[in-house]
Design an enzyme around this catalytic site. Sequence first.
Site, PDB file in Angstrom:
ATOM      1  N   GLY A 145      12.764  -1.341  67.895  1.00 30.56           N
ATOM      2  CA  GLY A 145      13.959  -0.444  67.867  1.00 30.56           C
ATOM      3  C   GLY A 145      14.821  -1.162  68.843  1.00 30.56           C
TER       4      GLY A 145
ATOM      5  N   ALA B 173       8.150  -2.355  71.929  1.00 27.71           N
ATOM      6  CA  ALA B 173       7.089  -2.653  71.164  1.00 27.71           C
ATOM      7  C   ALA B 173       7.193  -2.336  69.824  1.00 27.71           C
ATOM      8  CB  ALA B 173       5.816  -1.736  71.821  1.00 27.71           C
TER       9      ALA B 173
ATOM     10  N   SER C 243       9.316   7.249  64.019  1.00 28.22           N
ATOM     11  CA  SER C 243       9.678   5.870  64.261  1.00 28.22           C
ATOM     12  C   SER C 243       9.167   5.047  63.611  1.00 28.22           C
ATOM     13  CB  SER C 243       9.572   5.591  65.885  1.00 28.22           C
ATOM     14  OG  SER C 243       8.250   5.456  66.128  1.00 28.22           O
TER      15      SER C 243
ATOM     16  N   PRO D 232      12.399   7.628  70.236  1.00 26.68           N
ATOM     17  CA  PRO D 232      11.103   6.450  70.830  1.00 26.68           C
ATOM     18  C   PRO D 232      11.368   5.530  69.698  1.00 26.68           C
ATOM     19  CG  PRO D 232      10.399   8.424  69.371  1.00 26.68           C
ATOM     20  CD  PRO D 232      11.903   8.586  69.457  1.00 26.68           C
TER      21      PRO D 232
ATOM     22  N   LYS E 219       3.122  17.560  70.053  1.00 27.48           N
ATOM     23  CA  LYS E 219       3.411  17.845  68.468  1.00 27.48           C
ATOM     24  C   LYS E 219       2.793  18.960  67.899  1.00 27.48           C
ATOM     25  CE  LYS E 219       4.383  12.921  68.127  1.00 27.48           C
ATOM     26  NZ  LYS E 219       3.914  12.188  69.192  1.00 27.48           N
ATOM     27  N   LEU E 220       3.014  20.198  68.245  1.00 28.76           N
ATOM     28  CA  LEU E 220       2.562  21.317  67.780  1.00 28.76           C
ATOM     29  C   LEU E 220       2.832  21.559  66.151  1.00 28.76           C
ATOM     30  CD1 LEU E 220       3.353  23.827  70.593  1.00 28.76           C
ATOM     31  CD2 LEU E 220       0.714  22.830  70.251  1.00 28.76           C
TER      32      LEU E 220
ATOM     33  N   ASP F 204       1.722   7.014  78.605  1.00 27.39           N
ATOM     34  CA  ASP F 204       0.561   6.878  77.792  1.00 27.39           C
ATOM     35  C   ASP F 204      -0.347   6.078  78.249  1.00 27.39           C
ATOM     36  OD1 ASP F 204       2.102   8.483  75.853  1.00 27.39           O
ATOM     37  OD2 ASP F 204       2.770   6.529  74.771  1.00 27.39           O
TER      38      ASP F 204
ATOM     39  N   THR G  72      -2.399  29.807  67.578  1.00 29.27           N
ATOM     40  CA  THR G  72      -2.912  28.704  68.351  1.00 29.27           C
ATOM     41  C   THR G  72      -1.803  27.941  68.891  1.00 29.27           C
ATOM     42  OG1 THR G  72      -3.043  27.152  66.528  1.00 29.27           O
ATOM     43  CG2 THR G  72      -4.720  28.478  66.531  1.00 29.27           C
TER      44      THR G  72
ATOM     45  N   GLY H  79       7.666   3.740  76.258  1.00 26.85           N
ATOM     46  CA  GLY H  79       6.360   3.731  77.035  1.00 26.85           C
ATOM     47  C   GLY H  79       5.827   2.119  77.360  1.00 26.85           C
TER      48      GLY H  79
HETATM   49  O1  O7M Z   1       7.351   3.098  73.763  1.00 30.87           O
HETATM   50  P1  O7M Z   1       6.124   2.789  72.926  1.00 30.87           P
HETATM   51  O2  O7M Z   1       6.024   2.456  71.625  1.00 30.87           O
HETATM   52  O3  O7M Z   1       4.850   2.346  74.111  1.00 30.87           O
HETATM   53  O4  O7M Z   1       5.718   4.372  72.893  1.00 30.87           O
HETATM   54  C1  O7M Z   1       6.513   5.325  72.126  1.00 30.87           C
HETATM   55  C2  O7M Z   1       6.091   6.786  72.677  1.00 30.87           C
HETATM   56  O5  O7M Z   1       6.933   7.707  71.947  1.00 30.87           O
HETATM   57  C3  O7M Z   1       4.774   7.329  72.408  1.00 30.87           C
HETATM   58  O6  O7M Z   1       4.414   8.228  73.597  1.00 30.87           O
HETATM   59  C4  O7M Z   1       4.589   7.880  70.931  1.00 30.87           C
HETATM   60  O7  O7M Z   1       3.618   8.985  71.070  1.00 30.87           O
HETATM   61  C5  O7M Z   1       6.093   8.725  71.081  1.00 30.87           C
HETATM   62  N1  O7M Z   1       6.671   8.670  69.659  1.00 30.87           N
HETATM   63  C6  O7M Z   1       6.778   7.645  68.785  1.00 30.87           C
HETATM   64  O8  O7M Z   1       6.514   6.326  69.373  1.00 30.87           O
HETATM   65  N2  O7M Z   1       7.213   7.696  67.688  1.00 30.87           N
HETATM   66  C7  O7M Z   1       7.842   8.954  67.169  1.00 30.87           C
HETATM   67  O9  O7M Z   1       8.212   9.070  66.080  1.00 30.87           O
HETATM   68  C8  O7M Z   1       7.438   9.898  67.837  1.00 30.87           C
HETATM   69  C9  O7M Z   1       7.095   9.821  69.176  1.00 30.87           C
HETATM   70  C10 O7M Z   1       7.376  11.017  69.962  1.00 30.87           C
HETATM   71  O10 O7M Z   1       7.401  10.954  71.257  1.00 30.87           O
HETATM   72  O11 O7M Z   1       7.175  12.124  69.595  1.00 30.87           O
HETATM   73  C11 O7M Z   1       7.621  13.332  70.242  1.00 30.87           C
END
Ligand code: O7M
Length: 249
Positions: free
Chosen positions: A212, A209, A141, A205, A85-86, A23, A92, A228
Amino acid sequence: MSFSERIWKTAEANKSRTVLALDLEEHDPKQLAIKSEELLQKVGKHICAVKINRQLAMSLGMRGGLDRVVDLAHELALPAIMDAKLNDVGHTNEFMARSFFDIGFDAIIASPVAGWENGLDSVFAQANSRGRAVILLVYMSNPGAEAFYSIVGAHGRETPRPVFELLTEMAIQWKAQGVVVGATKPEVISRVRELVGPGMGIYSPGVGAQGGDPGKALRAGSTYLIIGRAIYGAPEPERAAMEFQGLVS
Ligand code: O7M
């Protein structure tokens, strides 16, 4: 070999359950491409897949940008998951899935809230006809997720159940190759594991940060951790990735 088998094979070979959330935030596309490639080269041996968000797709562009990151992931023997996240109507969703599969993504993430008919049916059809996979979002999360995913409801005369259980049942029925459940909710992970059985990948996830606990998530039944900032934001990303690797070796 199915996507589930491929990611498991990489997880075993690299002794890692970490899906890197790539990310990176960088507006200059050239710099973003360079940083993404450098990070993948550094941590590639210590992760089992890479997950890419829409923010990277938006900044890099599909051709000559995102497709190169996907190619690099494959050169490093890492499956590439598109976190799209469709959540729209069929045509579409289908266009998005087709576009991401065309540049090589192995799996795509969708929200089951869109439903099957003229919702995700087209995404599963795309994935199934091309040997790719769909992973469904079952419980997010973030703290605010409870407001929706924990609501108790039912269709018609069925026994009421929490929304996340209904979504998990959709994932089973539609033959998704994985579900996403926040690592911040170990009790939900345990319940989802009971429902899906041992074979389906649970992707969690929210470690680091977002607070969890990775060990608790894995013990509760998560197969993979999506991570991430705790990796790419660490002073030494490779060392951070190796520490997460240590949780399973
Ligand atoms: O480890 P982080 O917090 O820096 O990043 C978490 C990654 O997981 C980030 O790419 C979010 O888009 C993804 N994510 C969540 O943090 N929470 C969710 O509930 C779902 C996702 C995810 O990956 O959804 C598919």
